[in-house]
Design an enzyme around this catalytic site. Structure first.
Site, PDB file in Angstrom:
ATOM      1  N   SER A 178       0.826  -1.205   0.000  1.00 26.59           N
ATOM      2  CA  SER A 178       0.000   0.000   0.000  1.00 26.59           C
ATOM      3  C   SER A 178       0.863   1.259   0.000  1.00 26.59           C
ATOM      4  CB  SER A 178      -0.968  -0.030   1.187  1.00 26.59           C
ATOM      5  OG  SER A 178      -1.859   1.047   1.147  1.00 26.59           O
ATOM      6  N   ASP A 235      -3.739   6.257  -3.092  1.00 23.07           N
ATOM      7  CA  ASP A 235      -2.590   5.711  -2.380  1.00 23.07           C
ATOM      8  C   ASP A 235      -1.880   4.691  -3.274  1.00 23.07           C
ATOM      9  OD1 ASP A 235      -4.444   3.636  -2.238  1.00 23.07           O
ATOM     10  OD2 ASP A 235      -4.047   3.167  -0.143  1.00 23.07           O
ATOM     11  N   ASP A 276      -1.572   1.407  -3.649  1.00 24.89           N
ATOM     12  CA  ASP A 276      -2.269   0.316  -4.330  1.00 24.89           C
ATOM     13  C   ASP A 276      -3.641   0.749  -4.845  1.00 24.89           C
ATOM     14  OD1 ASP A 276      -3.230   0.522  -1.710  1.00 24.89           O
ATOM     15  OD2 ASP A 276      -3.662  -1.609  -1.538  1.00 24.89           O
ATOM     16  N   ASP A 300      -6.461   1.655  -3.639  1.00 20.98           N
ATOM     17  CA  ASP A 300      -7.767   1.272  -3.100  1.00 20.98           C
ATOM     18  C   ASP A 300      -8.393   2.405  -2.298  1.00 20.98           C
ATOM     19  OD1 ASP A 300      -6.019   1.101  -0.942  1.00 20.98           O
ATOM     20  OD2 ASP A 300      -6.818  -0.808  -0.201  1.00 20.98           O
TER      21      ASP A 300
END
Length: 452
Positions: free
Chosen positions: A98, A242, A244, A246
């Protein structure tokens, strides 16, 4: 015996590569994932970090050795992996850390239909197997080795999101998107293609070393470039994803941050217009405005603990149409109860483009209170400090306490919540009130007790 407690967290695997974990360990995780889920087929995706393809490939080998057929979808956002898990009906593994720094990597795992795998839903069992096999050696391969094939699902993912939110008739909008060198740079061009949007792309080059800034838009220093570009270009809004992709964070036409609670309320109102009377989930640190807007729009607000496993569990139990967290995670029943910042972003674009006013004016109706933001305090004794807070406020006239998640103290015109961190010696304070002066007073009184 090998102890993996330093990398196996409450909801995922995360640590420094290769000092804390590496490809041989990832191969064992792949085998254990198949063993625990009983899957005969799985899907795997990964982000842009240099270590991600190798770790994902090792996990695939471990899974195939246990007899599972593996579909590799390659570079993707975490919500794209959830889409693949949901649409293909397969358990999935996403390789990402992340917003963590470049040297980190991790695995987010889910069962078929994007159902979460956490400590109580399989992760502890996976860890135990990997620890045992690290000592004793990997189990014998299955009699029939699984296949490993590749598949690109980006176009299908984009089409699914576009079916859920109609943007075909919105007015043209100029939008700045800061992908932070993360996976938003991969997904945004395909999702936005053909829409009446003028896209100004910031840091779309996939680069797991994050050369421009951390890919964590909740930290104010990481949206400075986005704010400046919105103001310079006269854009209608800015979006920041962010690492990743999501989570999605929004700034208005003035470059001012829009509270994730206001976005939660806005999306809730839109979803309730389509599904009257439905339940909407919010965690215990979202603004009072969220349950107010849900009730005003004929919905049923349900409050839960902070954290995606609690939100997803409550959504599945209640049949909720939508759920939002103050960390800019947004969950949708139409997306297998999983979180997708991209779908929330499309809702914001549709709401803004469906009327003539600026975003600041649109969200004002959903942003009704003054808030402190999250304030962290390092403490030696989390339990003792929480007990001191409880003692200080218990019995006060007009004040109620609850311990759904940490301690929440509520009065007529203010509330605050204090939660312990699961991973650090911190207490996290969030306070809200009808005006800024009251927030400051409530914040300072609570901090004086927390910090002793």
């Amino acid at each position: 015996m090998t102890d993996l407690s330093h990398i196996v967290k409450a909801y995922d695997v995360r640590g420094v590569v290769p000092t804390q974990w590496d490809e041989p360990l990832s191969e064992l995780f792949g085998a254990a994932f198949v063993e625990v889920t009983g899957a005969d087929a799985i899907v795997i995706g990964h982000d842009m970090r240099p270590s991600s393809p190798g770790l994902a490939g090792a996990f695939a080998r471990g899974a195939a050795a246990r007899g599972a057929d593996v579909t590799l979808i390659g570079l993707c956002s975490t919500d794209e992996l959830y889409f693949a898990s949901g649409s293909l009906g397969l358990p999935g593994a996403m390789f990402t850390a992340s917003h963590n720094p470049a040297q980190y990597n991790g695995i987010k795992m889910c069962r078929a239909g994007a159902a979460p795998v956490g400590q109580d839903t399989g992760l502890a069992d996976i860890r135990a197997l990997v620890e045992r096999w690290s000592e004793e050696g990997a189990p014998e391969p299955a009699a029939t080795h699984g296949s490993i094939t590749e598949r690109d699902v980006l176009a299908d993912y984009a089409a699914h999101l576009r079916r859920l939110v109609d943007l075909s008739s919105i007015r043209p909008l100029k939008v700045v998107v800061d992908a932070g060198n993360g996976m938003g740079g991969h997904t945004v061009p395909t999702v936005f293609a053909g829409l009446p949007l003028e896209l100004d792309a910031l840091y779309f080059e996939l680069d797991g070393s994050f050369p421009h800034h951390e890919a964590n838009p909740l930290d104010p220093k990481n949206i400075v470039d986005l704010q400046a570009r919105v103001r310079e270009t006269g854009a209608d809004l800015g979006l920041a994803f962010d690492g990743d992709a999501d989570r999605c964070f929004v700034v208005d036409e003035n470059g001012d941050p829009v509270s994730p609670s206001a976005i939660t309320a806005l999306v809730a109102a839109r979803e309730l217009a389509k599904h009257p009377g439905s339940t909407v989930i919010h965690n215990c640190i979202t603004s009072w405005s969220v349950p107010e807007v849900v009730r005003e729009n004929g919905g049923v607000p349900v409050r839960t603990r902070v954290g995606h496993s609690f939100i997803k569990e409550e959504m599945a139990k209640s049949g909720a149409i939508f759920g939002g967290e103050h960390s800019a995670h947004y969950y949708f029943r139409d997306f297998w109860n999983a979180d997708t910042g991209m779908l929330a972003a499309l809702h914001v674009l549709a709401a803004l483009g469906g009327q003539d006013g600026p975003l600041s004016q649109l969200v004002a109706q959903y942003d009704r209170y003054a808030a402190s933001g999250e304030i962290n305090s390092t403490v030696d004794d989390q339990t003792g400090r929480l007990a001191a807070l409880k003692a200080a406020y218990q019995g006060r006239e007009g004040v109620t306490l609850d311990e759904l998640d940490g301690l929440t103290v509520t009065a007529d015109d203010w509330w605050f919540n204090v939660r312990p961190s699961n991973t650090e010696p911190l207490l996290r304070l969030n306070a809200e009130a009808r005006d800024a002066d009251t927030v400051a007073r409530v914040r300072d009184e609570a901090l004086a007790i927390i910090r002793g």
